[in-house]
Design a protein around this motif. Sequence first.
Motif: not given
Length: 252
Positions: A226-236
């Motif tokens: 999930x974190x590698x995916x575009x779905x987690x686009x605002x987690x950095x």
Amino acid sequence: MELGLAGKRAVITGATKGLGLRIARLLLAEGCDLAFCARTAAGVEEATADFAASGRRVRGWVCDVRDADAYRGFLEEAVDWLGGVDAFIPNVSAKGGLTGEAQWQANFEVDLLGAVRGMEIIGPQLVASRGAALFMVTTAAIEHFPVVQPYNVMKATLIVYAKQLSQTLGAKGVRVNCISPGSILYPGSNWEKARDANPAFFEGIRTSIPEGRLGTAEEVANVAVFLLSPAASWINGENVIIDGGQTKRVHY
């Protein structure tokens, strides 16, 4: 949820067993093409056969991450073969150990420099694709652990490194996060060995977790992908704890 990974290109080290194997399988199931490495030819061959069922493009290399030149060579070949990279997971670890300075050197070379050397080569590819990297940490890096060992220290260092990259590369569209698994039980894991060798210690750990069980490799892989995916686009720049409430500190 659609993760948006179909057609993406991933590179992972140490994908033939443990958490790396589960993450690799899930990346493939989500539609990624995959380049991976491991230290033994037998492991690479077995994993390649396993991954073939996905129908995706998969290639494995025999490589020891401690060999800097060989490791860089693998990464360069992987980039060329994939035609770019969207996701990078430096998963290999020298694990815990108490063999003095040799263990410090091993964890430095594998756990820390494995990520650093990897990002030196893969980082520009992630900028080009606006991709993501994920570093494997551990809850032993965020609170006191019964044994003083270099594994914990080097893993903690990855959190700082990831945070710095999240700012410098984040300005170029790249996300860099960490995950910190707690006690995870799967065939061949250290916790399986602990259960057999020291049942009292194992039970103490098990009962310290609210659900009264250890986590699974699949539960870790779900968060990683999930974190590698575009779905987690605002987690950095985050270090996500995956431990079922095992650690007791409060996060503000």
